[in-house]
Scaffold this active site. Structure first.
Site, PDB file in Angstrom:
ATOM      1  N   SER A 226      36.542  37.809  41.274  1.00  0.00           N
ATOM      2  CA  SER A 226      35.441  38.277  40.423  1.00  0.00           C
ATOM      3  C   SER A 226      35.570  37.653  39.044  1.00  0.00           C
ATOM      4  O   SER A 226      36.651  37.161  38.676  1.00  0.00           O
ATOM      5  CB  SER A 226      35.510  39.808  40.308  1.00  0.00           C
ATOM      6  OG  SER A 226      34.629  40.295  39.319  1.00  0.00           O
TER       7      SER A 226
ATOM      8  N   TYR B 299      38.605  48.467  39.337  1.00  0.00           N
ATOM      9  CA  TYR B 299      38.049  47.227  39.887  1.00  0.00           C
ATOM     10  C   TYR B 299      38.642  46.015  39.175  1.00  0.00           C
ATOM     11  O   TYR B 299      39.042  45.030  39.802  1.00  0.00           O
ATOM     12  CB  TYR B 299      36.528  47.241  39.739  1.00  0.00           C
ATOM     13  CG  TYR B 299      35.829  46.081  40.397  1.00  0.00           C
ATOM     14  CD1 TYR B 299      35.499  46.112  41.743  1.00  0.00           C
ATOM     15  CD2 TYR B 299      35.477  44.945  39.652  1.00  0.00           C
ATOM     16  CE1 TYR B 299      34.848  45.052  42.351  1.00  0.00           C
ATOM     17  CE2 TYR B 299      34.829  43.875  40.249  1.00  0.00           C
ATOM     18  CZ  TYR B 299      34.517  43.934  41.597  1.00  0.00           C
ATOM     19  OH  TYR B 299      33.873  42.866  42.191  1.00  0.00           O
TER      20      TYR B 299
END
Length: 254
Positions: free
Chosen positions: A146, A159
């Protein structure tokens, strides 16, 4: 076949894609099938019928298997049983979840859930698949990292922690396995229009801030990730190891 067809072809290969029911996972599964790979898709609750139909439209087979990435303790046995029946050439660790809450009030339960799916199960599935790939001295493993493998974000501490760790694991596995013909790399998608990012896109102010920073001037689509996945799954990436490939419309360059 010409050079490009030979180098990027996945004919005769089988790819396991976790969480391919929608979004990025679905886009990757369709792209790999388009390059010639048969697909195994894992799911716990989501229907994979649409992805199956789209893969079969590419002329490839699709097999659905049940695998709960939220239960790391079950991953190794389930994956070992699967790989004994169906050896794979490509593993795409796409499945992931996100929980949004300010760091000061972030629930321990949410922290654990995110880390179990995004990191612990990914590690165990990679370890298990890698054991089989190392025996045959070939294999491609692709993690979905990410932008938050590089940045901190806001309201997503679990996350962010998981995706930083995924980037580190990509390099760690690659360092050990590259000499055995197993390439481990990652794709770091930018802001992609998926269910996970729907709350951000619906926030007019936040959405505007994001678009202003993306040089491409738009949110990415799931199929924007497909080409990178085919590259990292094919012979074209045989000398690419431990790399995190950003597909972000230029976000990190801004």
């Amino acid at each position: 076949m010409n050079y490009l067809q030979t180098t990027f072809s996945l004919e005769g290969k089988t790819a396991l894609v976790t969480g391919p029911g929608t979004g990025i996972g679905q886009g990757i599964a369709i792209a790999l099938a388009g390059a010639g790979a048969d697909i195994i898709g894992t799911s716990h609750k989501s229907s994979l019928s649409e992805t199956q139909r789209l893969v079969e439209q590419e002329g490839r087979t699709f097999t659905s298997v049940r695998l709960d990435m939220g239960k790391p303790g079950e991953i190794k046995d389930a994956a070992s049983e699967l790989f004994e029946k169906q050896p794979i050439d490509i593993l795409v660790n796409n499945a992931g979840i996100i929980r949004r809450e300010p760091a000061a009030s972030y629930a321990e339960e949410d922290w654990k859930s995110v880390l179990d799916v995004n990191l612990n199960s990914l590690f165990l599935l990679t370890q298990t698949a890698g054991t089989y790939m190392l025996r045959k001295k070939s294999g491609k493993i692709i993690h979905i990292a990410s932008l938050l493998s590089f940045q901190g974000g806001i309201f997503v501490p679990a996350y962010t922690a998981s995706k930083h760790a995924v980037a580190g694991l990509t390099k760690s596995f690659a360092n050990e396995w590259a000499q055995s013909g197993v390439q481990v790399n990652a794709i770091a998608p930018g802001y992609i229009a998926t269910a996970n990012t729907k709350p951000i896109r619906e926030d007019e102010e936040r959405n505007g801030e994001i678009l202003k920073r993306i040089p491409a001037g738009r949110w990415g689509e799931a199929n924007d990730i497909g080409g990178a996945a085919v590259f990292l799954a094919s012979r074209a990436s045989d000398y690419v190891n431990g790399h995190i490939l950003a597909v972000d419309g230029g976000w990190l360059a801004r």
